[in-house]
Design an enzyme around this catalytic site. Structure first.
Site, PDB file in Angstrom:
ATOM      1  N   ALA A  65       0.849  -1.196   0.000  1.00  0.00           N
ATOM      2  CA  ALA A  65       0.000   0.000   0.000  1.00  0.00           C
ATOM      3  C   ALA A  65       0.882   1.243   0.000  1.00  0.00           C
ATOM      4  O   ALA A  65       2.025   1.192   0.454  1.00  0.00           O
ATOM      5  CB  ALA A  65      -0.883  -0.011   1.238  1.00  0.00           C
ATOM      6  N   GLY A 104       0.927  -5.053   1.168  1.00  0.00           N
ATOM      7  CA  GLY A 104      -0.178  -5.144   0.220  1.00  0.00           C
ATOM      8  C   GLY A 104       0.255  -5.755  -1.111  1.00  0.00           C
ATOM      9  O   GLY A 104      -0.581  -6.309  -1.835  1.00  0.00           O
ATOM     10  N   GLU A 107      -0.035  -9.326  -0.435  1.00  0.00           N
ATOM     11  CA  GLU A 107      -1.475  -9.624  -0.284  1.00  0.00           C
ATOM     12  C   GLU A 107      -2.159  -9.688  -1.653  1.00  0.00           C
ATOM     13  O   GLU A 107      -3.046 -10.513  -1.875  1.00  0.00           O
ATOM     14  CB  GLU A 107      -2.143  -8.557   0.591  1.00  0.00           C
ATOM     15  CG  GLU A 107      -1.695  -8.660   2.045  1.00  0.00           C
ATOM     16  CD  GLU A 107      -2.252  -7.531   2.891  1.00  0.00           C
ATOM     17  OE1 GLU A 107      -1.915  -6.363   2.630  1.00  0.00           O
ATOM     18  OE2 GLU A 107      -3.037  -7.819   3.818  1.00  0.00           O
ATOM     19  N   GLU A 127       4.143  -5.048   7.587  1.00  0.00           N
ATOM     20  CA  GLU A 127       3.276  -3.998   8.127  1.00  0.00           C
ATOM     21  C   GLU A 127       3.513  -3.722   9.601  1.00  0.00           C
ATOM     22  O   GLU A 127       3.423  -2.582  10.061  1.00  0.00           O
ATOM     23  CB  GLU A 127       1.800  -4.366   7.915  1.00  0.00           C
ATOM     24  CG  GLU A 127       1.296  -4.182   6.498  1.00  0.00           C
ATOM     25  CD  GLU A 127       1.487  -5.414   5.626  1.00  0.00           C
ATOM     26  OE1 GLU A 127       2.328  -6.273   5.968  1.00  0.00           O
ATOM     27  OE2 GLU A 127       0.787  -5.525   4.600  1.00  0.00           O
TER      28      GLU A 127
HETATM   29  C1  3H9 Z   1       0.552  -2.094   3.497  1.00  0.00           C
HETATM   30  O1  3H9 Z   1       0.832  -2.674   2.488  1.00  0.00           O
HETATM   31  C2  3H9 Z   1      -0.807  -2.124   4.142  1.00  0.00           C
HETATM   32  C3  3H9 Z   1      -1.703  -3.196   3.637  1.00  0.00           C
HETATM   33  O2  3H9 Z   1      -1.462  -4.405   4.280  1.00  0.00           O
HETATM   34  C4  3H9 Z   1      -3.154  -2.879   3.909  1.00  0.00           C
HETATM   35  C5  3H9 Z   1      -3.749  -1.774   3.170  1.00  0.00           C
HETATM   36  C6  3H9 Z   1      -5.218  -1.654   3.359  1.00  0.00           C
HETATM   37  N1  3H9 Z   1       4.511   3.473   0.087  1.00  0.00           N
HETATM   38  O3  3H9 Z   1      13.098   2.227   0.588  1.00  0.00           O
HETATM   39  P1  3H9 Z   1      13.534   2.860  -0.689  1.00  0.00           P
HETATM   40  C7  3H9 Z   1       9.233   5.035  -1.197  1.00  0.00           C
HETATM   41  S1  3H9 Z   1       1.685  -1.085   4.268  1.00  0.00           S
HETATM   42  C8  3H9 Z   1       4.944   4.687  -0.264  1.00  0.00           C
HETATM   43  O4  3H9 Z   1      14.528   3.941  -0.617  1.00  0.00           O
HETATM   44  P2  3H9 Z   1      14.849   0.442  -1.496  1.00  0.00           P
HETATM   45  C9  3H9 Z   1      10.340   5.426  -0.249  1.00  0.00           C
HETATM   46  O5  3H9 Z   1       9.864   6.323   0.734  1.00  0.00           O
HETATM   47  C10 3H9 Z   1       3.136  -1.198   3.285  1.00  0.00           C
HETATM   48  N2  3H9 Z   1       6.234   4.958  -0.548  1.00  0.00           N
HETATM   49  O6  3H9 Z   1      14.008   1.764  -1.745  1.00  0.00           O
HETATM   50  C11 3H9 Z   1      11.334   6.052  -1.181  1.00  0.00           C
HETATM   51  O7  3H9 Z   1      10.902   7.365  -1.465  1.00  0.00           O
HETATM   52  P3  3H9 Z   1      11.962   8.556  -1.710  1.00  0.00           P
HETATM   53  C12 3H9 Z   1       3.914  -2.409   3.581  1.00  0.00           C
HETATM   54  C13 3H9 Z   1       7.112   3.958  -0.482  1.00  0.00           C
HETATM   55  O8  3H9 Z   1      15.117  -0.133  -2.804  1.00  0.00           O
HETATM   56  C14 3H9 Z   1      11.181   5.228  -2.449  1.00  0.00           C
HETATM   57  O9  3H9 Z   1       9.890   4.623  -2.381  1.00  0.00           O
HETATM   58  N3  3H9 Z   1       5.165  -2.370   2.848  1.00  0.00           N
HETATM   59  C15 3H9 Z   1       6.723   2.662  -0.110  1.00  0.00           C
HETATM   60  O10 3H9 Z   1      15.986   0.715  -0.546  1.00  0.00           O
HETATM   61  C16 3H9 Z   1      12.221   4.133  -2.587  1.00  0.00           C
HETATM   62  O11 3H9 Z   1      12.205   3.347  -1.411  1.00  0.00           O
HETATM   63  C17 3H9 Z   1       6.320  -1.996   3.391  1.00  0.00           C
HETATM   64  O12 3H9 Z   1       6.395  -1.711   4.560  1.00  0.00           O
HETATM   65  C18 3H9 Z   1       5.353   2.427   0.175  1.00  0.00           C
HETATM   66  N4  3H9 Z   1       4.893   1.210   0.514  1.00  0.00           N
HETATM   67  O13 3H9 Z   1      13.887  -0.532  -0.686  1.00  0.00           O
HETATM   68  C19 3H9 Z   1       7.498  -1.947   2.483  1.00  0.00           C
HETATM   69  N5  3H9 Z   1       7.819   1.859  -0.118  1.00  0.00           N
HETATM   70  O14 3H9 Z   1      12.717   8.122  -2.925  1.00  0.00           O
HETATM   71  C20 3H9 Z   1       8.102  -0.576   2.508  1.00  0.00           C
HETATM   72  C21 3H9 Z   1       8.839   2.636  -0.487  1.00  0.00           C
HETATM   73  O15 3H9 Z   1      11.091   9.728  -1.881  1.00  0.00           O
HETATM   74  N6  3H9 Z   1       9.206  -0.405   1.593  1.00  0.00           N
HETATM   75  N7  3H9 Z   1       8.432   3.897  -0.706  1.00  0.00           N
HETATM   76  O16 3H9 Z   1      12.802   8.578  -0.460  1.00  0.00           O
HETATM   77  C22 3H9 Z   1      10.416  -0.946   1.785  1.00  0.00           C
HETATM   78  O17 3H9 Z   1      10.662  -1.666   2.714  1.00  0.00           O
HETATM   79  C23 3H9 Z   1      11.486  -0.591   0.794  1.00  0.00           C
HETATM   80  O18 3H9 Z   1      11.059   0.560   0.113  1.00  0.00           O
HETATM   81  C24 3H9 Z   1      11.814  -1.677  -0.243  1.00  0.00           C
HETATM   82  C25 3H9 Z   1      12.773  -1.078  -1.304  1.00  0.00           C
HETATM   83  C26 3H9 Z   1      12.498  -2.844   0.469  1.00  0.00           C
HETATM   84  C27 3H9 Z   1      10.583  -2.146  -0.940  1.00  0.00           C
END
Ligand code: 3H9
Length: 691
Positions: A65, A104, A107, A127
């Site tokens: 998400a 998500g 999911e 999450e």
């Molecule tokens: C969810 O899914 C809820 C659902 O269960 C239910 C819904 C109803 N959203 O980390 P990076 C941005 S909750 C928005 O530097 P990497 C990040 O801020 C979600 N933005 O890259 C950054 O922005 P900026 C559960 C996001 O390669 C840019 O993307 N998921 C999101 O080092 C690059 O990210 C998580 O918790 C997001 N979901 O790492 C996963 N994700 O360039 C969260 C990233 O402006 N994400 N951004 O600074 C991560 O853990 C890492 O981003 C990932 C890539 C490992 C994927």
């Protein structure tokens, strides 16, 4: 479809391939969700389409998400509704996963009928780390496919797992060759169609959740096992309750329960704090006047001066990353001791199975011990980690200036001292910087990178990037006594001491701070570090509690006693001796005895820290309030669910913090004098978040 459509559609025979293309991580924001709904509707309705493959463009399938949408009014179809739609398509839907499928994102894949992945892909439900739970069916679908026991590990642990172990768990149906994901997924879909396999919906399975029904005790056992780790957090318990519900309730009711729990968490303070931390961590890398494309200096070899606890720990960071290190000491016995400690650390890690035995030798093989400072001649970066004595540091830097090759970065690990004064000992102050690691330096994630007045931009870029490369969170700070972390800590320690002299027991101060969520209180912390740092019998006049404790050889945990008494397993108990010493010192100083409530203890210890943080911002010694939060979370164990001291102050409201500081100022003087920035923000009805 327009060019801006975040879903591109292509055809491979009778199979439609839908590719998500949205930002760097395919976050499932409203535009992407709407586009997916439209694309699925169209493909489902098209009689020429036999199956659908869903994949991600760019680096990954999807990171889940869009976190930045939480807390805002929802627009477009919700993720759970979209997943319902996908799951109900009457043609096989195959998720083709590369990079990450997280939250998500996973999911979504679980709502598909099949999942194909590259072996290098990672899947997970992280999450919980954002203070929420998988709220789009993850807590209901995952246990139905991997069983509740594993689902607890994945959902409550939050760590991603590789595609191979995921395939072993049944979470992934097929692994594709690294260079042919989509083709493999299309062939997989064609096979499913040709074999007329019935559509498999995870919601219809209940074989795996029987485990949870037969052994309901497994949930309480899990709670007990993880109680210490989960202390203070709200989301893990909600995750456990949802997985329990998955085993107990029909799918739709389980989903409704999950939805309700998700709603509570996402609107709560803990999740707001943890989401703040997620973005704050990523912000630290952005330095307004150092462009992101600043070329770093190449670092192929590092020198470390000092093989004590800090120097050894610092060296390990680079060895772990495969970077050779030359480590220098002044005496052979100290050098031998330092090397032995490093080896023992590695051997212990290997014993725990977290390092291959042969890697111990590989890492030790990258380490060159020496007594000769001249050996640092070919290092690209030298980090000085000797004890905190300005005279010695100045001498070392003037020698380094003579020895180090042109362009080498000269860094000090000082935790308090003036980097500019150190840099002034060299003819190349632009190459000098602070790299303040936190103890134990091979474990703690924080690295304060201290920018001197003359430090070159590429030197800053190098230190920040290198920090990340060795697994640290690097935060840029300016030169001031104690930089960001220790400067704020000094405020807390001073007030803890004042409370103690007023008759509040050290263990009561510690209890309040620990109950707040920090790993230990101020006095337990001193006991751990050692009371005798900077103390010597000759120079101290035995006036403070600390001096008197040292004189009794109560120097902290290492001597079996400090503020507390310690048993052989280092369990702390309150000490009568300490109480007597405190009474003596406060009597001698004429400190009025006065009880304090837990609330007052907390305010008096933490509000001056927030106030100091505001001064640090005012003086430009930290770039942003959230950087201060990251320092405290990663350097001192500030509870992540409280978002760091500056975020926490915002949640209380700055007018309240200001009012209390003023009240304490009236009683105790200018140690509590509110900073101008705090006054201004409170007057304007703003918070640190608005800076
Ligand atoms: C969810 O899914 C809820 C659902 O269960 C239910 C819904 C109803 N959203 O980390 P990076 C941005 S909750 C928005 O530097 P990497 C990040 O801020 C979600 N933005 O890259 C950054 O922005 P900026 C559960 C996001 O390669 C840019 O993307 N998921 C999101 O080092 C690059 O990210 C998580 O918790 C997001 N979901 O790492 C996963 N994700 O360039 C969260 C990233 O402006 N994400 N951004 O600074 C991560 O853990 C890492 O981003 C990932 C890539 C490992 C994927």
């Amino acid at each position: 479809m327009t060019q801006d459509n975040p879903v591109s559609v292509s055809r491979e025979g009778a199979v439609v391939v839908l590719t998500m293309r949205s930002g760097p991580v395919n976050a499932l924001g409203s535009a992407l969700r709407e586009a997916l709904r439209a694309a699925f509707d169209e493909a489902a309705a098209d009689p020429a389409v036999s199956a659908i493959v869903l994949t991600g463009g760019g680096r990954m399938f999807s990171a889940g998400a869009d976190i930045s949408e939480f807390g805002k009014p929802q627009s477009g179809i919700s993720l759970p509704a979209l997943l319902d739609r996908i799951e109900s398509v009457q043609k096989p839907v195959v998720a083709a996963i590369h990079g990450n499928a997280l939250g998500g994102g996973l999911e979504t894949a679980l709502a598909c009928h099949y999942r194909v992945a590259l072996p290098s892909a990672k899947v997970g439900l992280p999450e919980v780390k954002l203070g929420i739970l998988p709220g789009a069916g993850g807590t209901q679908r995952l246990p139905r496919i991997v069983g509740p026991r594993k689902a607890l590990d994945v959902i409550v642990g939050g760590a991603p797992i590789g595609a191979k172990p995921a395939a072993e768990m049944g979470l992934i149906d097929d692994l594709a060759p690294e260079d042919g994901l989509v083709a493999h997924a299309v062939a997989f879909a064609e096979r499913v169609v040709a074999e007329k396999r019935p559509l498999t919906r995870i919601r219809d399975r209940d074989d795996r959740i029987a485990e949870g029904r037969d052994d309901p005790g497994l949930f309480d056992a899990f709670r007990k096992e993880n109680a210490r780790k989960l202390r203070g957090f709200e989301a893990p318990e909600a995750c456990i309750a949802c997985i329990e519900a998955a085993c107990r309730l029909p799918f739709e009711q389980g989903l409704a329960f999950e939805r309700e729990q998700f709603g509570k968490l996402v609107s709560g303070t803990q999740s707001a704090a943890q989401r703040h931390v997620f973005f704050a961590e990523r912000q630290t890398a952005k330095i307004p006047d150092v462009p992101e494309d600043t070329a770093p200096r190449p670092i192929h070899k590092v020198g470390v001066i000092g093989a004590g606890t800090m120097g050894g720990g610092i060296a390990m960071n680079f060895l772990n990353a495969g970077i050779p290190v030359t480590i220098v000491e002044t005496r052979q016995d100290a050098l031998d001791r330092g090397l032995k400690t490093i080896r023992t650390n590695y051997e212990n890690t290997a014993k725990k199975g977290r390092l291959k035995p042969e890697d111990v030798e590989t890492r030790m093989g990258l380490l060159t011990p020496t007594l000769d400072l001249e050996a640092l001649r070919d290092c690209d970066l030298v980090i000085e980690a000797v004890f905190e004595d300005m005279g010695i540091k100045k001498e070392i830097f003037s020698k380094l200036d003579r020895i180090a090759k042109p362009g080498a970065i000269l860094a000090s690990n000082t935790s308090y001292l003036d980097i500019d004064a150190i840099a002034a000992m060299t003819g190349r102050p632009g190459d000098v910087i602070g790299m303040h690691f936190f103890s134990p330096a091979n474990v703690m994630r924080l690295l304060e990178v201290v920018r001197g007045e003359k430090t070159e931009k590429d030197v800053i870029a190098t230190a920040m990037q290198l920090g990340r490369k060795v697994g640290k969170i690097a935060v840029l700070v300016g030169v001031c006594h104690g930089f960001v972390g220790n400067r704020m800590l000094a405020q807390r320690q001073r007030e803890a001491n004042r409370l103690m002299l007023e008759g509040v027991k050290p263990w009561d101060v510690d209890r309040v701070i620990q109950d707040f969520g920090l790993p230990m209180g101020p006095f337990a912390m001193i006991d751990l570090a050692g009371l005798d740092i900077g103390w010597s019998r000759e120079t101290n006049k035995s006036e403070t509690v600390r001096d008197l404790l040292c004189e009794l050889d109560r120097r902290g945990q290492k001597t079996g006693a400090g503020f507390y008494d310690y048993d052989a397993s280092r369990k702390a108990t309150p000490s009568k001796v300490t109480e007597e010493i405190i009474a003596k010192v406060s009597g001698r100083q004429g400190v009025a005895q006065k009880p304090a409530s837990d609330g007052e203890i907390l305010e008096r210890c933490l509000y001056p820290m927030v106030n100091e943080g505001a001064k640090i911002l005012e003086e430009g010694k930290a770039i942003r309030a959230s950087d201060i939060d990251i320092v405290w979370i990663n350097g001192y164990g500030w509870p992540v669910y409280r978002g760091g001291p500056m975020f926490w102050a915002d949640t209380i409201g700055l007018p309240k913090v200001l009012e209390r500081l003023r009240a304490y100022q009236a009683e105790y003087g200018d140690d509590f004098k509110p900073s101008a920035l705090l006054e201004r923000l409170a007057a304007e009805g703003k918070g640190f978040r608005d800076l």
